[in-house]
Design a protein around this motif. Structure first.
Motif, PDB file in Angstrom:
ATOM      1  N   UNK A   1       4.144   0.060  -9.883  1.00  0.00           N
ATOM      2  CA  UNK A   1       3.361  -0.853 -10.740  1.00  0.00           C
ATOM      3  C   UNK A   1       3.678  -0.439 -12.263  1.00  0.00           C
ATOM      4  N   UNK A   2       3.545   0.788 -12.622  1.00  0.00           N
ATOM      5  CA  UNK A   2       3.697   1.289 -14.033  1.00  0.00           C
ATOM      6  C   UNK A   2       5.265   0.888 -14.418  1.00  0.00           C
TER       7      UNK A   2
ATOM      8  N   UNK B   1       0.500  -7.817  -0.077  1.00  0.00           N
ATOM      9  CA  UNK B   1      -0.735  -8.548  -0.406  1.00  0.00           C
ATOM     10  C   UNK B   1      -1.701  -7.822  -1.298  1.00  0.00           C
ATOM     11  N   UNK B   2      -0.950  -6.798  -1.765  1.00  0.00           N
ATOM     12  CA  UNK B   2      -1.827  -5.593  -2.672  1.00  0.00           C
ATOM     13  C   UNK B   2      -1.538  -6.146  -4.207  1.00  0.00           C
TER      14      UNK B   2
ATOM     15  N   UNK C   1      -4.678  -4.077 -10.832  1.00  0.00           N
ATOM     16  CA  UNK C   1      -5.790  -3.656 -11.302  1.00  0.00           C
ATOM     17  C   UNK C   1      -6.144  -2.370 -11.299  1.00  0.00           C
ATOM     18  N   UNK C   2      -5.731  -1.624 -10.443  1.00  0.00           N
ATOM     19  CA  UNK C   2      -6.279  -0.081 -10.227  1.00  0.00           C
ATOM     20  C   UNK C   2      -5.353   0.546 -11.247  1.00  0.00           C
TER      21      UNK C   2
ATOM     22  N   UNK D   1       1.009  -1.318  -0.041  1.00  0.00           N
ATOM     23  CA  UNK D   1      -0.104   0.122  -0.084  1.00  0.00           C
ATOM     24  C   UNK D   1       0.752   1.271   0.095  1.00  0.00           C
ATOM     25  N   UNK D   2       0.241   2.241  -0.372  1.00  0.00           N
ATOM     26  CA  UNK D   2       1.082   3.724  -0.282  1.00  0.00           C
ATOM     27  C   UNK D   2       1.590   4.021   0.905  1.00  0.00           C
TER      28      UNK D   2
END
Length: 282
Positions: free
Chosen positions: A253-254, A52-53, A59-60, A37-38
């Protein structure tokens, strides 16, 4: 001698493993950050194990859109970048191989003059050519279009030079035999030159695909709309000077998604890439 040879192999493997760790660890760390998470990323130290994200973050980013780039989804950025990379790679190869074919196998006035004009463009810095090129694209209304993003980058003096040097090594007897068999220019090019050039084409495709994928300056000038950005431009826009304003989990992610296609191209075409660089068989 056996002991020395074995110890040398151990040293070589140790150096190789160390090099892999140095290169791969930042990529692994980026992947780990992309699964947290952030809040976890902003609260150091970052764990060394994935979180776990994974599905939520990916997907986000892929389908939900990123706020700092106008809500554009990363899938759109990947599509834009794929179009640009493929168009540049394929366009450069087609134009270069046809140019080299004309220069080597056709006799026409000022043939070598044209070749040297092409070659001299290698000496011109990108900054010298980029503003006049941008002016032309702007006057033609090609801002925020795939044509504007790719067309000016398709011509390649380097690829033309490489194809020319390869064509010069083709025996004259082969050309004469094709002429005796009644092969015209098109048939000679399609049935003889293209099959002989396939390893060179594959090697150039890998290099040019990565060149197109990592373009920054030209897409930065040619795109005003967020939905026309390439993934490299979007990454720059996603990062703010203030950590709290940056969605670091989506940035990671990007970043991971940005490096996957070039890696896949290199892995899938590795055999052809190596053969194209070292193969001397005709």
């Amino acid at each position: 001698m056996l002991g020395v040879s074995r110890s040398s192999r151990y040293i070589a493997h140790a150096v190789l493993i160390l090099g892999i760790v140095i290169v791969a660890f930042p990529i692994y760390y980026t992947f780990v950050a992309s699964t947290h998470t952030l809040q976890t990323i902003l609260r150091p130290p970052l764990p060394l194990l994935p979180g776990d994200q994974f599905f939520e973050n990916y997907s986000e980013a892929l389908f939900g859109g990123v706020g700092r780039i106008g809500g554009v989804a990363v899938s759109t950025l990947l599509f834009n970048t794929m179009v640009v990379a493929l168009a540049i790679a394929i366009g450069k190869i087609i134009i270069s191989i046809l140019s080299a074919y004309a220069i080597v196998f056709f006799r026409f006035p000022f043939r070598m003059v044209f070749f040297w004009i092409i070659f001299i463009t290698l000496m011109l810095p990108v900054e010298v050519r980029i503003m006049p090129t941008y002016k032309v694209m702007s006057d033609l209304g090609l801002i925020d279009t795939y044509t504007g993003l790719t067309l000016p980058l398709m011509a390649s003096a380097t690829a033309t030079l490489l194809f020319r040097q390869f064509f010069l090594t083709i025996p004259g007897e082969l050309v004469e035999a094709a002429r005796v068999d009644g092969a015209g220019p098109y048939r000679f090019f399609k049935d003889i030159l293209l099959p002989l050039s396939r390893t060179n084409i594959a090697a150039l495709f890998v290099i040019l695909f990565i060149y197109g994928w990592t373009q920054y300056l030209w897409p930065l000038l040619m795109t005003n709309r967020n939905d026309m950005n390439t993934i490299v431009i979007a990454l720059k826009k996603m990062i703010s000077f203030a950590d709290a304003d940056t969605q670091w989990h989506l940035v990671m992610v990007t970043s991971m998604l940005a490096i996957i296609p070039p890696i896949l191209v290199v892995l899938l075409m590795q055999r052809w890439f190596v053969r194209g660089l070292v193969d001397t068989e005709k």
